[in-house]
Design a protein around this motif. Structure first.
Motif, PDB file in Angstrom:
ATOM      1  N   PHE A  42       0.826  -1.207   0.000  1.00 14.75           N
ATOM      2  CA  PHE A  42       0.000   0.000   0.000  1.00 14.75           C
ATOM      3  C   PHE A  42       0.866   1.266   0.000  1.00 14.75           C
ATOM      4  O   PHE A  42       0.543   2.235  -0.673  1.00 14.75           O
ATOM      5  CB  PHE A  42      -0.955   0.017   1.204  1.00 14.75           C
ATOM      6  CG  PHE A  42      -2.224  -0.731   0.935  1.00 14.75           C
ATOM      7  CD1 PHE A  42      -3.342  -0.094   0.421  1.00 14.75           C
ATOM      8  CD2 PHE A  42      -2.309  -2.093   1.175  1.00 14.75           C
ATOM      9  CE1 PHE A  42      -4.511  -0.790   0.153  1.00 14.75           C
ATOM     10  CE2 PHE A  42      -3.475  -2.802   0.916  1.00 14.75           C
ATOM     11  CZ  PHE A  42      -4.578  -2.149   0.399  1.00 14.75           C
ATOM     12  N   PHE A  45       2.001   2.307  -3.424  1.00 17.49           N
ATOM     13  CA  PHE A  45       1.029   3.045  -4.248  1.00 17.49           C
ATOM     14  C   PHE A  45       1.176   4.547  -4.014  1.00 17.49           C
ATOM     15  O   PHE A  45       1.056   5.343  -4.937  1.00 17.49           O
ATOM     16  CB  PHE A  45      -0.402   2.616  -3.945  1.00 17.49           C
ATOM     17  CG  PHE A  45      -0.755   1.301  -4.560  1.00 17.49           C
ATOM     18  CD1 PHE A  45      -0.682   1.115  -5.933  1.00 17.49           C
ATOM     19  CD2 PHE A  45      -1.140   0.232  -3.771  1.00 17.49           C
ATOM     20  CE1 PHE A  45      -0.969  -0.107  -6.514  1.00 17.49           C
ATOM     21  CE2 PHE A  45      -1.448  -0.996  -4.337  1.00 17.49           C
ATOM     22  CZ  PHE A  45      -1.354  -1.161  -5.710  1.00 17.49           C
ATOM     23  N   LEU A  46       1.445   4.896  -2.758  1.00 16.47           N
ATOM     24  CA  LEU A  46       1.632   6.314  -2.434  1.00 16.47           C
ATOM     25  C   LEU A  46       2.901   6.838  -3.144  1.00 16.47           C
ATOM     26  O   LEU A  46       2.887   7.916  -3.746  1.00 16.47           O
ATOM     27  CB  LEU A  46       1.736   6.485  -0.919  1.00 16.47           C
ATOM     28  CG  LEU A  46       1.910   7.917  -0.420  1.00 16.47           C
ATOM     29  CD1 LEU A  46       0.704   8.775  -0.750  1.00 16.47           C
ATOM     30  CD2 LEU A  46       2.118   7.935   1.095  1.00 16.47           C
ATOM     31  N   GLU A  48       4.252   5.589  -5.779  1.00 21.19           N
ATOM     32  CA  GLU A  48       4.000   5.592  -7.232  1.00 21.19           C
ATOM     33  C   GLU A  48       3.285   6.886  -7.609  1.00 21.19           C
ATOM     34  O   GLU A  48       3.636   7.543  -8.607  1.00 21.19           O
ATOM     35  CB  GLU A  48       3.152   4.353  -7.587  1.00 21.19           C
ATOM     36  CG  GLU A  48       3.052   4.041  -9.058  1.00 21.19           C
ATOM     37  CD  GLU A  48       1.818   4.645  -9.706  1.00 21.19           C
ATOM     38  OE1 GLU A  48       1.811   4.792 -10.925  1.00 21.19           O
ATOM     39  OE2 GLU A  48       0.852   4.996  -8.976  1.00 21.19           O
ATOM     40  N   ALA A  49       2.301   7.291  -6.783  1.00 18.25           N
ATOM     41  CA  ALA A  49       1.556   8.536  -7.049  1.00 18.25           C
ATOM     42  C   ALA A  49       2.502   9.738  -6.969  1.00 18.25           C
ATOM     43  O   ALA A  49       2.386  10.679  -7.761  1.00 18.25           O
ATOM     44  CB  ALA A  49       0.414   8.673  -6.052  1.00 18.25           C
ATOM     45  N   ARG A  52       4.708   9.731 -10.057  1.00 25.22           N
ATOM     46  CA  ARG A  52       3.873  10.042 -11.236  1.00 25.22           C
ATOM     47  C   ARG A  52       3.561  11.533 -11.285  1.00 25.22           C
ATOM     48  O   ARG A  52       3.459  12.125 -12.363  1.00 25.22           O
ATOM     49  CB  ARG A  52       2.578   9.209 -11.136  1.00 25.22           C
ATOM     50  CG  ARG A  52       1.750   9.188 -12.386  1.00 25.22           C
ATOM     51  CD  ARG A  52       0.707   8.080 -12.427  1.00 25.22           C
ATOM     52  NE  ARG A  52       0.218   7.563 -11.173  1.00 25.22           N
ATOM     53  CZ  ARG A  52      -0.734   8.130 -10.441  1.00 25.22           C
ATOM     54  NH1 ARG A  52      -1.277   9.257 -10.827  1.00 25.22           N
ATOM     55  NH2 ARG A  52      -1.134   7.581  -9.295  1.00 25.22           N
ATOM     56  N   ASN A  53       3.410  12.158 -10.102  1.00 22.31           N
ATOM     57  CA  ASN A  53       3.031  13.569 -10.044  1.00 22.31           C
ATOM     58  C   ASN A  53       4.223  14.521 -10.000  1.00 22.31           C
ATOM     59  O   ASN A  53       4.041  15.739  -9.961  1.00 22.31           O
ATOM     60  CB  ASN A  53       2.143  13.827  -8.830  1.00 22.31           C
ATOM     61  CG  ASN A  53       0.730  13.321  -9.050  1.00 22.31           C
ATOM     62  OD1 ASN A  53      -0.077  13.967  -9.708  1.00 22.31           O
ATOM     63  ND2 ASN A  53       0.436  12.141  -8.533  1.00 22.31           N
TER      64      ASN A  53
ATOM     65  N   ASP B  54      -2.229  13.789  -7.600  1.00 18.79           N
ATOM     66  CA  ASP B  54      -3.466  13.615  -8.381  1.00 18.79           C
ATOM     67  C   ASP B  54      -4.441  14.782  -8.169  1.00 18.79           C
ATOM     68  O   ASP B  54      -5.650  14.580  -8.014  1.00 18.79           O
ATOM     69  CB  ASP B  54      -4.131  12.267  -8.039  1.00 18.79           C
ATOM     70  CG  ASP B  54      -3.326  11.094  -8.568  1.00 18.79           C
ATOM     71  OD1 ASP B  54      -2.473  11.306  -9.454  1.00 18.79           O
ATOM     72  OD2 ASP B  54      -3.532   9.970  -8.083  1.00 18.79           O
ATOM     73  N   LYS B 195      -7.977   7.692  -5.077  1.00 14.87           N
ATOM     74  CA  LYS B 195      -7.575   7.656  -6.491  1.00 14.87           C
ATOM     75  C   LYS B 195      -6.155   7.170  -6.715  1.00 14.87           C
ATOM     76  O   LYS B 195      -5.794   6.843  -7.844  1.00 14.87           O
ATOM     77  CB  LYS B 195      -7.737   9.050  -7.103  1.00 14.87           C
ATOM     78  CG  LYS B 195      -9.192   9.425  -7.288  1.00 14.87           C
ATOM     79  CD  LYS B 195      -9.318  10.847  -7.780  1.00 14.87           C
ATOM     80  CE  LYS B 195     -10.790  11.260  -7.859  1.00 14.87           C
ATOM     81  NZ  LYS B 195     -10.928  12.703  -8.098  1.00 14.87           N
ATOM     82  N   ILE B 196      -5.337   7.148  -5.668  1.00 12.52           N
ATOM     83  CA  ILE B 196      -3.947   6.696  -5.886  1.00 12.52           C
ATOM     84  C   ILE B 196      -3.886   5.171  -5.997  1.00 12.52           C
ATOM     85  O   ILE B 196      -2.886   4.627  -6.435  1.00 12.52           O
ATOM     86  CB  ILE B 196      -2.963   7.173  -4.774  1.00 12.52           C
ATOM     87  CG1 ILE B 196      -3.232   6.469  -3.431  1.00 12.52           C
ATOM     88  CG2 ILE B 196      -2.977   8.674  -4.624  1.00 12.52           C
ATOM     89  CD1 ILE B 196      -2.079   6.627  -2.439  1.00 12.52           C
ATOM     90  N   TYR B 197      -4.960   4.492  -5.597  1.00 12.20           N
ATOM     91  CA  TYR B 197      -4.952   3.030  -5.629  1.00 12.20           C
ATOM     92  C   TYR B 197      -5.515   2.515  -6.952  1.00 12.20           C
ATOM     93  O   TYR B 197      -6.338   3.191  -7.584  1.00 12.20           O
ATOM     94  CB  TYR B 197      -5.792   2.467  -4.478  1.00 12.20           C
ATOM     95  CG  TYR B 197      -5.275   2.853  -3.117  1.00 12.20           C
ATOM     96  CD1 TYR B 197      -3.985   2.524  -2.721  1.00 12.20           C
ATOM     97  CD2 TYR B 197      -6.072   3.555  -2.220  1.00 12.20           C
ATOM     98  CE1 TYR B 197      -3.505   2.888  -1.475  1.00 12.20           C
ATOM     99  CE2 TYR B 197      -5.607   3.919  -0.961  1.00 12.20           C
ATOM    100  CZ  TYR B 197      -4.323   3.580  -0.598  1.00 12.20           C
ATOM    101  OH  TYR B 197      -3.848   3.941   0.625  1.00 12.20           O
ATOM    102  N   PRO B 198      -5.143   1.279  -7.337  1.00  9.62           N
ATOM    103  CA  PRO B 198      -5.757   0.706  -8.533  1.00  9.62           C
ATOM    104  C   PRO B 198      -7.252   0.453  -8.296  1.00  9.62           C
ATOM    105  O   PRO B 198      -7.704   0.387  -7.143  1.00  9.62           O
ATOM    106  CB  PRO B 198      -5.009  -0.616  -8.729  1.00  9.62           C
ATOM    107  CG  PRO B 198      -4.116  -0.772  -7.585  1.00  9.62           C
ATOM    108  CD  PRO B 198      -4.136   0.428  -6.740  1.00  9.62           C
TER     109      PRO B 198
END
Lengths: 281, 263
Positions: A42, A45-46, A48-49, A52-53, B54, B195-198
């Motif tokens: 989990f 994912f943070l 990755e965000a 990505r940003n 995001d 929204k950051i999760y799949p």
């Protein structure tokens, strides 16, 4: 030499007992492993965000880490922290005090400190054999095999060697801190709160929650605290992100911390046994 | 009414017994506050390394952090004994006396412990909601704020219900603490924008464990109000009711398997 042999004969059974007690909770170890990896899943994912940003997108380098390096850091970090979270010297001392068995152990011809240290080293050795070595081999096998971690064979062997040295030092520091918390239990029985504070310090200052590089100048200061040796330093070493001259300095700092914490433990223990009251029966 | 009176009596006893050891209460509150501040600083350091995540600014993410923490704090304050049920009480056969009283066991478990340490989380949540709330521009009116309050309460009920479900597994397997630790972690994942999760995880947090529905949707509604807020409120209530009923039902089945320890 004779006295070392004699001491080993005296304390190795404690290490064996530590291993056996850890083995008795195989299912629990497996469950904690799953928890740790879902947690890291989990957190990724943070990250990755965040990558990505960032202006440079997924190929950005943020605070010295590419996204792939960050993934490897987080996975290694959670694996290492998992092992550093096992062993429970503070809890064992708490039980000794709560149940009054501390009086019995003090009358025996064994050192109270060494008894706990060897019990913990048994647990640690088992965790290395069961968790770190197989899991580390798979993780680094994948990362090196797929070219995600670019490192020569010679350099990687050297990194693993220093990682193992730091692992041993981390074991001693971790148990010394656990014993220190145990000494505090002589003054307050709220072990849960004390342990929670310790875990927070260990996660934050040790760079488990976020690499210390994200903290700027403070991160550099934190990298010299004993908590950094319980995660950040060993993890960055195996990743090849610490140069060898710094590694040597870190080894001396770790040894100095072991000495300082053990000295504090010794003084606290001397004070604690003077004031301990055990219920008679 | 009888249950409310009984609950207050139980709660008062719990608070009084905890306050006998004031230092322990203070250590507990500081420990939780400390832990949450550390995760907040971590979040700040992470999010401040990019302009936004995001489309969410640092204050908006901080506000969501506060919402989740408030729900977690309320649950922690009111249902903390479920942890000891899951870890020790069933295994050690320490619940016999609860079965002998003319009151539901679940009621006694919940009422008998008010965990003051939870104020560590609640204090930080209030601070975050205030500081971040003052720094974001909301579009929604008073209705949106009420929806957020409802969302926090529903989320607290969902977290507690999930704890009840997992703790009840201890009646069959003797110990379900580690599993409880695992599922409890889900409450932390709603601290970040869904929204950051799949998609699969988003759906899990909306339809299966509706924490995302109750925390993230009212949060979103503050910035871009939905067309039918009443519909959102009803959905949240129904999802919470359904989730809590399922968990309560499983507890009522599992409790039949309780065995006292032999001598």
């Amino acid at each position: 030499m004779k006295s070392i042999k004699k001491n080993l004969r005296l304390y190795l059974p404690f290490a064996r007992a530590g291993m056996k007690s850890e083995l008795a909770y195989k299912a629990q170890i497996a469950m904690w492993m799953i928890i740790s990896f879902v947690e890291v899943f989990f957190v990724l994912f943070l990250y990755e965000a965040i990558y990505r940003n960032s202006p440079g997108g997924m190929s950005s380098v943020i605070n010295g880490f590419t996204f792939t390096e960050m993934v490897l850091y987080m996975i290694t970090s959670f694996m290492f922290s998992f092992v550093m979270g096992s062993g429970d010297t503070a809890y064992n001392i708490y039980t000794d005090i709560k149940e009054g068995t501390v009086a019995n152990t003090l009358t025996k011809p064994v050192s109270y400190r060494l008894r706990h240290l060897f019990t913990y080293l048994g647990v640690l050795a088992l965790d290395y054999v069961v968790v770190v070595i197989p899991l580390g081999t798979v993780i680094y096998g994948i990362f090196i095999g797929f070219g995600l971690l670019k490192v020569s064979a010679g350099a990687f062997i050297l990194n693993v060697f220093f990682f193992l040295i730091f692992s041993i030092l981390a074991g001693f520091i971790n148990d010394a801190i656990g014993y220190f918390v145990g000494m505090l239990v002589f003054h307050t029985d709220h072990l849960f709160g004390l342990n929670m504070m310790r875990n927070t310090l260990q996660s934050f200052l040790g760079g488990k929650m976020i690499p210390l590089a994200y903290m700027g100048a403070l991160g550099i200061v934190f990298s010299y605290t004993p908590f950094a040796f319980l995660n950040s330093v060993p993890v960055l070493t195996i990743m090849g992100k610490v140069d060898y001259s710094t590694i040597i300095i870190y080894i001396f700092i770790a040894l100095a911390w072991i000495f300082v914490i053990e000295l504090a433990n010794h003084l606290m223990f001397k004070r604690a046994i003077k004031q301990i009251t055990v219920q008679g029966g | 009414m009888r249950y409310l009176r009984l609950y207050l009596t139980y709660a008062k006893l719990s608070v009084m017994s905890k306050l006998v050891y004031k230092a322990n209460v203070i250590i507990g509150i500081i420990a939780f506050l400390f832990g949450e501040v550390a995760s907040l600083v971590t979040l700040y350091l992470l999010v401040s390394s990019v302009p936004s995540i995001d489309g969410y600014s640092i204050y908006e993410i901080g506000f969501l952090f506060g919402l989740t923490n408030m729900a977690v704090g309320i649950d922690h304050l009111l249902t903390d004994r479920l942890w000891t049920v899951a870890y020790f009480e069933v295994k050690l056969g320490k619940m016999d006396h609860l079965f002998l009283r003319p009151l539901p066991v679940l009621f006694q478990v919940i009422a008998s412990e008010v965990q003051l340490e939870a104020f560590g989380e609640i204090i930080l949540a209030v601070a975050m909601l205030t500081v971040c709330g003052l720094n974001v521009s909301f579009i929604g009116g008073i209705g949106s704020i009420l929806l957020v309050v409802l969302g926090i309460l529903c989320a607290a009920v969902i977290i507690s219900s999930f704890k009840i479900l997992v703790a009840s597994l201890a009646f069959k397997f003797k110990r379900s603490g580690p599993l409880l630790q695992f599922v409890y972690g889900f409450s932390g994942y709603t601290k970040y924008p869904l929204k950051i999760y799949p998609k699969i995880i988003q759906n899990l947090l909306i339809f299966v464990i509706p924490l995302g529905l109750c925390l993230f949707f009212p949060f979103e509604n503050l910035f871009s109000p939905v067309e039918h807020p009443i519909l959102l409120a009803v959905s949240m209530l129904l999802a919470t009711l359904f989730f809590a009923s399922v968990c309560g039902f499983i507890w009522s089945r599992m409790i039949r398997k309780y065995e006292s320890t032999g001598t």
